[in-house]
Design a protein around this motif. Sequence first.
Motif, PDB file in Angstrom:
ATOM      1  N   ARG A 115      64.592  30.211  14.021  1.00 12.72           N
ATOM      2  CA  ARG A 115      63.117  29.258  14.000  1.00 12.72           C
ATOM      3  C   ARG A 115      62.087  30.516  14.259  1.00 12.72           C
ATOM      4  NH1 ARG A 115      65.813  25.893  14.934  1.00 12.72           N
ATOM      5  NH2 ARG A 115      65.240  24.356  16.631  1.00 12.72           N
TER       6      ARG A 115
ATOM      7  N   MET B  65      62.157  29.834  23.314  1.00 11.20           N
ATOM      8  CA  MET B  65      61.652  30.079  21.983  1.00 11.20           C
ATOM      9  C   MET B  65      61.529  31.567  21.785  1.00 11.20           C
ATOM     10  SD  MET B  65      60.770  28.512  19.072  1.00 11.20           S
ATOM     11  CE  MET B  65      61.541  26.344  19.914  1.00 11.20           C
TER      12      MET B  65
ATOM     13  N   SER C 222      63.185  33.174  18.444  1.00 12.94           N
ATOM     14  CA  SER C 222      62.034  33.324  17.011  1.00 12.94           C
ATOM     15  C   SER C 222      61.368  34.446  16.432  1.00 12.94           C
ATOM     16  CB  SER C 222      60.854  32.131  17.296  1.00 12.94           C
ATOM     17  OG  SER C 222      60.471  32.610  18.503  1.00 12.94           O
TER      18      SER C 222
ATOM     19  N   GLU D 149      61.473  21.392  11.147  1.00 10.72           N
ATOM     20  CA  GLU D 149      62.149  21.221  12.237  1.00 10.72           C
ATOM     21  C   GLU D 149      62.180  23.153  12.832  1.00 10.72           C
ATOM     22  OE1 GLU D 149      67.051  21.125  14.273  1.00 10.72           O
ATOM     23  OE2 GLU D 149      66.046  20.185  12.262  1.00 10.72           O
ATOM     24  N   HIS D 150      62.214  23.979  11.357  1.00 12.78           N
ATOM     25  CA  HIS D 150      62.144  25.697  11.916  1.00 12.78           C
ATOM     26  C   HIS D 150      61.299  26.183  11.584  1.00 12.78           C
ATOM     27  CE1 HIS D 150      66.712  22.933  10.982  1.00 12.78           C
ATOM     28  NE2 HIS D 150      66.971  24.366  11.337  1.00 12.78           N
TER      29      HIS D 150
END
Length: 222
Positions: free
Chosen positions: A86, A140, A144, A185-186
């Motif tokens: 992400r 996350m 990410s 989405e990413h």
Amino acid sequence: MGSKDRGSDGSGRRVGRRAVLLGGGAAVVGVAALARDDLARFWWRLPGMEKKRVDGELDHKGSEWAAAARANWRRADRPDDYRIDRVVIHVVQGSYATALKVFKNPGHGAAAHYVVRKDGHVAQMIRELDVAFHAGNRDMNERSVGIEHEGFVDRPQGFTAAMYASSARLTAGICARYGIPVDREHIIGHVEVEGTDHTDPGPHWDWDRYLRLVREASKTVT
């Protein structure tokens, strides 16, 4: 702007309510499994195994190194220990100088990997292999790369063409390095992170324009 890594015990591991409720042999087996998982993930931290690093080494060519306070990120060896899938887009709610100042403050408890100025200049504050406390969500943060942008969510005029183009090149490079698809989405906004109370990058961030620029930049990434 980013917020601190949360949801862990003193060892840095998240402890769920179900794990606490489990007892006896099941708990012992669970602890053993967790220990094996930690050993497999963090083998490079064992004596004599730690990987060499170069202070101030850049992941994004042309950026400026401006180190965040050590309290605002966690040492890691991504993507070997945590897969990166992400990119999280933030807006500072302030100036570029403000972002650098607070991310260098150990009392702030948060920082992003990068900060992009209105004129397109980029500062890298944390290595991509390390976990930045930017998303307010442990999972996350671990998966990410966080990019802050100078400006305010309610001032679309602050999102300049130079900023969009520079940030898009940055994101295209990140996506290429880790095989991240260039889609919504990413590549997400901070507002989309589960459990966040942040609203950035806000309603004026032009996602269609941004993704178009990222795809264009991806064609020239080497």
